[in-house]
Write a protein that holds these residues in place. Sequence first.
Motif, PDB file in Angstrom:
ATOM      1  N   TYR A   8      15.676 -13.874 -18.160  1.00 26.92           N
ATOM      2  CA  TYR A   8      15.210 -13.792 -19.535  1.00 26.92           C
ATOM      3  C   TYR A   8      14.322 -12.575 -19.778  1.00 26.92           C
ATOM      4  O   TYR A   8      13.775 -11.983 -18.853  1.00 26.92           O
ATOM      5  CB  TYR A   8      14.420 -15.054 -19.914  1.00 26.92           C
ATOM      6  CG  TYR A   8      13.099 -15.149 -19.186  1.00 26.92           C
ATOM      7  CD1 TYR A   8      11.930 -14.632 -19.768  1.00 26.92           C
ATOM      8  CD2 TYR A   8      13.010 -15.719 -17.927  1.00 26.92           C
ATOM      9  CE1 TYR A   8      10.722 -14.688 -19.099  1.00 26.92           C
ATOM     10  CE2 TYR A   8      11.809 -15.782 -17.261  1.00 26.92           C
ATOM     11  CZ  TYR A   8      10.666 -15.270 -17.848  1.00 26.92           C
ATOM     12  OH  TYR A   8       9.465 -15.316 -17.185  1.00 26.92           O
ATOM     13  N   THR A   9      14.186 -12.254 -21.063  1.00 25.15           N
ATOM     14  CA  THR A   9      13.202 -11.304 -21.567  1.00 25.15           C
ATOM     15  C   THR A   9      12.468 -12.027 -22.682  1.00 25.15           C
ATOM     16  O   THR A   9      13.112 -12.587 -23.571  1.00 25.15           O
ATOM     17  CB  THR A   9      13.877 -10.035 -22.129  1.00 25.15           C
ATOM     18  OG1 THR A   9      14.610  -9.411 -21.080  1.00 25.15           O
ATOM     19  CG2 THR A   9      12.849  -9.061 -22.667  1.00 25.15           C
ATOM     20  N   SER A  10      11.133 -12.049 -22.613  1.00 26.77           N
ATOM     21  CA  SER A  10      10.344 -12.757 -23.606  1.00 26.77           C
ATOM     22  C   SER A  10       9.140 -11.922 -24.010  1.00 26.77           C
ATOM     23  O   SER A  10       8.541 -11.244 -23.168  1.00 26.77           O
ATOM     24  CB  SER A  10       9.879 -14.102 -23.033  1.00 26.77           C
ATOM     25  OG  SER A  10       9.216 -14.866 -24.006  1.00 26.77           O
ATOM     26  N   ARG A  11       8.789 -11.968 -25.269  1.00 31.28           N
ATOM     27  CA  ARG A  11       7.623 -11.217 -25.757  1.00 31.28           C
ATOM     28  C   ARG A  11       6.453 -12.148 -26.042  1.00 31.28           C
ATOM     29  O   ARG A  11       5.326 -11.831 -25.735  1.00 31.28           O
ATOM     30  CB  ARG A  11       8.005 -10.450 -27.024  1.00 31.28           C
ATOM     31  CG  ARG A  11       6.878  -9.695 -27.644  1.00 31.28           C
ATOM     32  CD  ARG A  11       7.032  -8.233 -27.373  1.00 31.28           C
ATOM     33  NE  ARG A  11       5.891  -7.515 -27.884  1.00 31.28           N
ATOM     34  CZ  ARG A  11       5.236  -6.619 -27.179  1.00 31.28           C
ATOM     35  NH1 ARG A  11       5.629  -6.333 -25.965  1.00 31.28           N
ATOM     36  NH2 ARG A  11       4.215  -6.006 -27.683  1.00 31.28           N
ATOM     37  N   THR A  12       6.722 -13.286 -26.673  1.00 32.27           N
ATOM     38  CA  THR A  12       5.632 -14.182 -27.047  1.00 32.27           C
ATOM     39  C   THR A  12       5.711 -15.551 -26.388  1.00 32.27           C
ATOM     40  O   THR A  12       4.941 -16.441 -26.720  1.00 32.27           O
ATOM     41  CB  THR A  12       5.575 -14.358 -28.584  1.00 32.27           C
ATOM     42  OG1 THR A  12       6.831 -14.863 -29.027  1.00 32.27           O
ATOM     43  CG2 THR A  12       5.261 -13.048 -29.281  1.00 32.27           C
ATOM     44  N   GLY A  13       6.658 -15.744 -25.469  1.00 33.70           N
ATOM     45  CA  GLY A  13       6.693 -16.963 -24.673  1.00 33.70           C
ATOM     46  C   GLY A  13       7.732 -17.989 -25.064  1.00 33.70           C
ATOM     47  O   GLY A  13       8.051 -18.870 -24.264  1.00 33.70           O
ATOM     48  N   PHE A  14       8.296 -17.914 -26.256  1.00 35.39           N
ATOM     49  CA  PHE A  14       9.267 -18.917 -26.679  1.00 35.39           C
ATOM     50  C   PHE A  14      10.553 -18.821 -25.867  1.00 35.39           C
ATOM     51  O   PHE A  14      11.102 -19.832 -25.435  1.00 35.39           O
ATOM     52  CB  PHE A  14       9.557 -18.786 -28.177  1.00 35.39           C
ATOM     53  CG  PHE A  14       8.334 -19.005 -29.026  1.00 35.39           C
ATOM     54  CD1 PHE A  14       7.842 -20.279 -29.248  1.00 35.39           C
ATOM     55  CD2 PHE A  14       7.656 -17.929 -29.576  1.00 35.39           C
ATOM     56  CE1 PHE A  14       6.700 -20.485 -30.012  1.00 35.39           C
ATOM     57  CE2 PHE A  14       6.518 -18.119 -30.344  1.00 35.39           C
ATOM     58  CZ  PHE A  14       6.030 -19.398 -30.562  1.00 35.39           C
ATOM     59  N   THR A  15      11.039 -17.611 -25.628  1.00 39.34           N
ATOM     60  CA  THR A  15      12.261 -17.426 -24.839  1.00 39.34           C
ATOM     61  C   THR A  15      12.028 -17.855 -23.397  1.00 39.34           C
ATOM     62  O   THR A  15      12.891 -18.502 -22.784  1.00 39.34           O
ATOM     63  CB  THR A  15      12.726 -15.962 -24.913  1.00 39.34           C
ATOM     64  OG1 THR A  15      12.901 -15.610 -26.289  1.00 39.34           O
ATOM     65  CG2 THR A  15      14.026 -15.758 -24.164  1.00 39.34           C
ATOM     66  N   GLU A  16      10.885 -17.531 -22.844  1.00 39.49           N
ATOM     67  CA  GLU A  16      10.574 -17.956 -21.476  1.00 39.49           C
ATOM     68  C   GLU A  16      10.567 -19.480 -21.369  1.00 39.49           C
ATOM     69  O   GLU A  16      11.073 -20.038 -20.389  1.00 39.49           O
ATOM     70  CB  GLU A  16       9.228 -17.402 -21.032  1.00 39.49           C
ATOM     71  CG  GLU A  16       8.870 -17.821 -19.625  1.00 39.49           C
ATOM     72  CD  GLU A  16       7.542 -17.270 -19.128  1.00 39.49           C
ATOM     73  OE1 GLU A  16       7.213 -17.524 -17.954  1.00 39.49           O
ATOM     74  OE2 GLU A  16       6.831 -16.592 -19.910  1.00 39.49           O
ATOM     75  N   ARG A  17      10.020 -20.155 -22.365  1.00 35.23           N
ATOM     76  CA  ARG A  17      10.007 -21.627 -22.334  1.00 35.23           C
ATOM     77  C   ARG A  17      11.435 -22.175 -22.315  1.00 35.23           C
ATOM     78  O   ARG A  17      11.736 -23.093 -21.540  1.00 35.23           O
ATOM     79  CB  ARG A  17       9.223 -22.178 -23.520  1.00 35.23           C
ATOM     80  CG  ARG A  17       7.727 -22.025 -23.307  1.00 35.23           C
ATOM     81  CD  ARG A  17       6.886 -22.468 -24.475  1.00 35.23           C
ATOM     82  NE  ARG A  17       7.271 -23.737 -25.047  1.00 35.23           N
ATOM     83  CZ  ARG A  17       7.087 -24.040 -26.339  1.00 35.23           C
ATOM     84  NH1 ARG A  17       6.546 -23.175 -27.168  1.00 35.23           N
ATOM     85  NH2 ARG A  17       7.440 -25.224 -26.790  1.00 35.23           N
ATOM     86  N   TYR A  18      12.320 -21.606 -23.151  1.00 32.25           N
ATOM     87  CA  TYR A  18      13.718 -22.044 -23.118  1.00 32.25           C
ATOM     88  C   TYR A  18      14.347 -21.755 -21.759  1.00 32.25           C
ATOM     89  O   TYR A  18      15.087 -22.580 -21.218  1.00 32.25           O
ATOM     90  CB  TYR A  18      14.542 -21.356 -24.207  1.00 32.25           C
ATOM     91  CG  TYR A  18      14.534 -22.061 -25.533  1.00 32.25           C
ATOM     92  CD1 TYR A  18      14.929 -23.393 -25.642  1.00 32.25           C
ATOM     93  CD2 TYR A  18      14.158 -21.389 -26.681  1.00 32.25           C
ATOM     94  CE1 TYR A  18      14.929 -24.038 -26.859  1.00 32.25           C
ATOM     95  CE2 TYR A  18      14.163 -22.030 -27.910  1.00 32.25           C
ATOM     96  CZ  TYR A  18      14.548 -23.354 -27.988  1.00 32.25           C
ATOM     97  OH  TYR A  18      14.564 -23.992 -29.206  1.00 32.25           O
ATOM     98  N   ALA A  19      14.075 -20.592 -21.201  1.00 32.55           N
ATOM     99  CA  ALA A  19      14.641 -20.243 -19.896  1.00 32.55           C
ATOM    100  C   ALA A  19      14.213 -21.253 -18.837  1.00 32.55           C
ATOM    101  O   ALA A  19      15.029 -21.706 -18.027  1.00 32.55           O
ATOM    102  CB  ALA A  19      14.221 -18.830 -19.505  1.00 32.55           C
ATOM    103  N   ARG A  20      12.945 -21.617 -18.842  1.00 28.24           N
ATOM    104  CA  ARG A  20      12.442 -22.588 -17.857  1.00 28.24           C
ATOM    105  C   ARG A  20      13.056 -23.976 -18.062  1.00 28.24           C
ATOM    106  O   ARG A  20      13.416 -24.647 -17.093  1.00 28.24           O
ATOM    107  CB  ARG A  20      10.927 -22.626 -17.879  1.00 28.24           C
ATOM    108  CG  ARG A  20      10.354 -21.283 -17.441  1.00 28.24           C
ATOM    109  CD  ARG A  20       8.929 -21.337 -16.952  1.00 28.24           C
ATOM    110  NE  ARG A  20       8.504 -20.008 -16.555  1.00 28.24           N
ATOM    111  CZ  ARG A  20       8.865 -19.382 -15.441  1.00 28.24           C
ATOM    112  NH1 ARG A  20       9.678 -19.982 -14.589  1.00 28.24           N
ATOM    113  NH2 ARG A  20       8.429 -18.174 -15.165  1.00 28.24           N
TER     114      ARG A  20
END
Length: 161
Positions: A8-20
Amino acid sequence: MRASAIVYTSRTGFTERYARMLGEELSLPVRPLGQAPGGETVIYLGWLRAGGVVGLRRALRRCRVAAVCAVGMSPVNNLSAVEAGLSGAPLFYLRGGYDGSRLTGPYKLVMDLLGKAMEKRLEEDPEDGTARAMTEAIRHGADWVSREQLRPVLTAWEGRA
């Protein structure tokens, strides 16, 4: 194509949360794009910016991308421009969120301008649900991340394991 990791690539954390979340559901390791080994088959998650998925080109050069999840804040999935560059990899839209306090520099400026444009659009058409949702999110922040939104990704992936 069976994936060996979630990247993933995340700027504010929402994408990282989905990735996890997706990594937990599929029992796959989760890594930022910069830590993905070259040639690995991955499911890539990136956030939407100006009609494109941030990091997707780099992911396509570095990895074998089995699927892409684009994370945005619009209630409407409008990914037709993104689909053209995927070469057949499935594309999913996940509604993420907005936290203006996590933005700096040009990102903050662009979002402030988008907020003003959405407010104007809402003034012109008070029934515009997309403009209303975007205006509220930019004014007050929003978080739509949920496991429920991952259901289409998980359903598509069930037969590939």
